[in-house]
Design a protein around this motif. Structure first.
Motif: not given
Length: 411
Positions: A246-250, A273-281, A283-290, A301-307
């Motif tokens: 959800s965060c990734f696609y936001m 808008s791009l700054q907001e995109s950075e925030k969601f990205f 957040k998605a990166e932190a959720l990948c680790k979790e 999986a380690k989704p943050s390492g995925h292409l």
């Protein structure tokens, strides 16, 4: 573009012999029972066969379900239920709740449980195909189609067959509405990921991509909400996946919305808008680790390492830098404190489940065949009933080797 999808384990089941000695009184009745046993065994084998394709799966499911319908449907089209519906006990585990099975003496329970596994197989087939490094256009279409078929099967089970179960579905079990809803929505969201990747590849209008990404993010959020009241021991890992997607696609939505704003000479709003995109990205990166650290059923999986993840990170960074350069040289616009509201509606590319129906009754089921089952000859002391708390061995699912760019594997 490769994709990464979380997958829960397949349901496991105890063997069923369909041996009704004394009850099946003619060769035709015995043959139907033998065909049921063989077609069920074959279908279960295909679930874990990495060479199985949708055509093989459809042929196997059509055969087994057409035979099983003889235990459920009335041959004279009356509303009266078939006399064989409660003759056989079936045992199935859940995708989330380990190997302690649920047992019901009801052919409808077998129909919906096996149907559930068929839908899961389509999602796993799509996942295997989508994880390839160089996925072709035809393969991408197969992924898209398989996810829509899976959504259609889940939807059909929920609306037409699960309500017919005599024993109410326990909370947190696979056949409960909340879980089925989450599976349906996840399939739709993942199919839309394929649409988004195609739209990006063909350089479609950024406004369309932003709208599709926003709708997809909302799908993932809705799927997560359906699981919110479930025990996190079972559903925690799955929910981390839904949250991070959800965060990734936001992040995608805000990134492409920023491109649309820049094209309209609204550079200040584009930067925000791009700054907001950075925030969601982030957040998605932190959720990948979790997600990687959360124990529970499903993919490791380690989704943050995925292409697919790394590509978005670069896109957001480069687009933001471009907007900031343009603003410093040309526009000199103030960057708003509030991020632009995304009120985006996609008019194209939204995914609906493919309608599904179980096959018609097999031609071997005739009034004479059904009449040849004499229920008065069943043993009075049915010691063959399995113990409900007995463990069922999990299905040995094929090992999926990670692609070198994916950082993903199946545990």
């Amino acid at each position: 573009m490769t994709h990464w999808f979380h997958r829960n384990p397949l349901k496991a089941t105890a063997p069923v012999s369909f041996n009704f000695y004394g009850v099946a009184t003619t060769p035709a009745a015995t043959k139907v029972c033998n065909d049921l046993r063989l077609s069920r065994t074959r279908l279960l084998e295909l679930f874990t066969d990495s060479s199985c394709n949708p055509e093989m799966m459809k042929n196997a499911t059509d055969l087994y379900f057409s035979l099983l319908q003889g235990f459920i449907l009335s041959l004279d089209d009356s509303s009266q239920e078939c006399k064989l519906r409660y003759i056989q006990n079936f045992k199935w585990t859940d995708t989330l709740q380990g190997q302690v099975p649920n047992a019901q003496q009801d052919a409808v329970f077998e129909l919906v449980s096996m149907g559930f596994n068929v839908a899961l197989w389509y999602t796993k087939y799509a996942s295997r195909l989508a994880g390839k490094e160089d996925i072709t256009e035809d393969e991408a279409k197969d992924v898209h189609r398989s996810l829509k078929i899976a959504a259609g099967i889940f939807k059909h089970l929920k609306e037409s067959h699960i309500p017919k179960l005599i024993t109410p579905v326990e909370k947190g079990r696979d056949l409960e509405a909340r879980l089925i809803d989450s599976y349906i929505i996840q399939c739709q969201a993942e199919a839309q990921e394929v649409t988004i990747a195609r739209a990006i590849e063909l350089k479609h209008n950024p406004g369309l991509i932003a709208a599709l990404a926003y709708e997809t993010a909302n799908f993932y959020q809705k799927a997560d909400q359906a699981l919110s009241s479930l025990d996190p021991t079972y559903a925690g890992k799955w929910r981390k996946y839904l949250n991070l997607k959800s965060c990734f696609y936001m992040a995608y939505a805000h990134c492409y919305h920023g491109q649309t704003l820049l094209a309209s000479d609204k550079c200040g709003e584009a930067i925000r808008s791009l700054q907001e995109s950075e925030k969601f990205f982030a957040k998605a990166e932190a959720l990948c680790k979790e997600y990687g650290e959360t124990k529970g059923p499903g993919t490791t999986a380690k989704p943050s390492g995925h292409l697919f993840f790394r590509k978005l990170g670069s896109l957001v960074k480069n687009t933001l830098e471009k907007c900031q350069r343009e603003n410093g040289f040309i526009y000199f616009q103030k960057v708003p404190a509030e991020a632009p509201q995304l009120e985006l509606k996609a008019n194209y590319g939204l995914v609906e489940p493919v309608p599904f129906e179980f096959p018609a009754l097999n031609a071997h089921w005739t009034p004479e065949t059904l009449a040849a089952f004499d229920l008065t000859k069943r043993p009075k002391d049915d010691t063959a009933k399995p113990k409900p708390d007995e463990e069922v061995k999990p299905l040995k699912e094929p090992d999926i080797k990670p692609q070198k760019d994916s950082g993903c594997q199946i545990s």
